[in-house]
Each structure stands twice: as structure tokens, then as C-alpha cells.
Design an enzyme around this catalytic site. Structure first.
Site, short mmCIF file in Angstrom:
data_model
loop_
_atom_site.label_atom_id
_atom_site.label_comp_id
_atom_site.label_asym_id
_atom_site.label_seq_id
_atom_site.Cartn_x
_atom_site.Cartn_y
_atom_site.Cartn_z
N ARG A 38 0.88 -1.17 0.00
CA ARG A 38 0.00 0.00 0.00
C ARG A 38 0.91 1.21 0.00
NH1 ARG A 38 -2.74 4.06 0.18
NH2 ARG A 38 -4.82 4.32 1.04
N GLU A 49 -11.38 5.02 -5.50
CA GLU A 49 -11.79 3.62 -5.60
C GLU A 49 -12.13 3.31 -7.06
OE1 GLU A 49 -11.70 1.45 -3.04
OE2 GLU A 49 -10.92 3.08 -1.79
N ARG A 55 -0.73 -5.51 4.84
CA ARG A 55 0.04 -5.02 3.70
C ARG A 55 1.21 -4.18 4.17
NH1 ARG A 55 -4.84 -2.03 0.60
NH2 ARG A 55 -4.85 -1.11 2.68
#
Length: 158
Positions: free
Chosen positions: A48, A56, A90
Site C-alpha cells: 500500500r 476507488e 500489507r
């Protein structure tokens, strides 16, 4: 005195353990701020991007942001300056491609928002976002684009 020295040495080693860099080939671009790399040791690692938040995929400009990142680094060797791990496991980091800070590039070209909540002291990111806004680059061509954190919050209400 000896205890103080041991404490200082321990703190120094702790700081060094967080200063990690990983390298690998981008094998998947999930969206404008998340990738998967294949590390040199064979591990697949989700990354990330630190300090930025992309629209999005179902949001206006989401696919465009994804496409810009894909064109830039998909199937390329990158280096990640690891900052943290998020609640999803992540790696959170700054991604570099051929020495270029990709996180900063995505801000400069107006393809993501500065995620102030997680990087409020990163003045460079703030300046890059303001410049992209002034020049009406990328998502800033719209008069009032919806930040992804607002979009996600609105989606949860539905």
C-alpha cells in the site's frame, strides 16, 4: 551508565530494524495506490503506497488512476522504502522506480489525494497536491472531486 548505554543501543537497533527496503517485480496493480510485487526471494508481497489515497475503482477517476499507475510500473522492478504494516497486513511504503518516487509522482500528476491522516508531516506531498490542484491536473479537472475516504464512508451507509 552501562544500563543507559544498553538502552540507547537497543533503541538504535529498533530504529534500524524499521528502516527496511524490499525489491521486486510488480506483478499486479490493484488500484492507484496498491500493488503486489514478487520479491527476489520468491515471496509475493502486497504494498500500500504511503501517504496517498487513490480513488476507488467504482469511483469517478478510479480506473484512470489505476491505468496511470499500471503504465508506469506494471511488470517493472521497483524498490520499496517500508514505513509500516497496515491493519490488512500489507506493507506500507514509498515506491521507487528507476530512482523516481512513484507516490510523489502520482500526487504531482493529480491521480491521487494526499492522505494527510497518515502523513501530515510530509510537506512535499502537500505541495505536490496543491500544485496539481492549481494546474487542474488529473482528478483536479473536476470542480469538487470526492475524496476516497468520503466515498468509502458513503458506501458503508448504503
Amino acid at each position: 551508565m552501562r544500563k543507559l548505554l544498553v538502552l540507547i543501543l537497543s533503541l538504535f537497533m529498533m530504529v534500524l530494524s524499521f528502516a527496511t527496503t524490499i525489491k521486486g517485480k510488480v506483478i499486479k496493480v490493484a488500484d492507484g495506490d496498491t500493488i503486489t510485487i514478487l520479491e527476489e526471494n520468491g515471496d509475493k508481497t502486497r504494498v500500500r503506497f504511503y501517504g496517498i489515497d487513490a480513488p476507488e475503482k467504482k469511483q469517478e477517476y478510479g480506473i484512470k488512476s489505476l491505468d496511470v499507475l499500471k503504465k508506469l510500473i506494471d511488470k517493472k522492478e521497483v524498490e520499496i522504502d517500508v514505513k509500516d504494516k497496515d491493519q490488512y497486513g500489507r506493507i506500507v511504503g514509498v515506491v521507487y522506480y528507476n530512482g523516481m518516487n512513484v507516490n510523489l509522482h502520482m500526487l504531482e500528476t493529480g491521480n491521487v489525494w494526499w492522505y494527510k491522516q497518515y502523513s501530515k508531516h510530509n510537506v512535499e506531498f502537500g505541495i505536490a497536491e496543491e500544485k496539481a490542484k492549481l494546474e487542474k491536473l488529473g482528478l483536479w479537472k473536476e470542480s469538487n472531486p470526492t475524496p476516497p475516504w468520503v466515498f468509502r464512508k458513503n458506501q458503508k451507509k448504503k
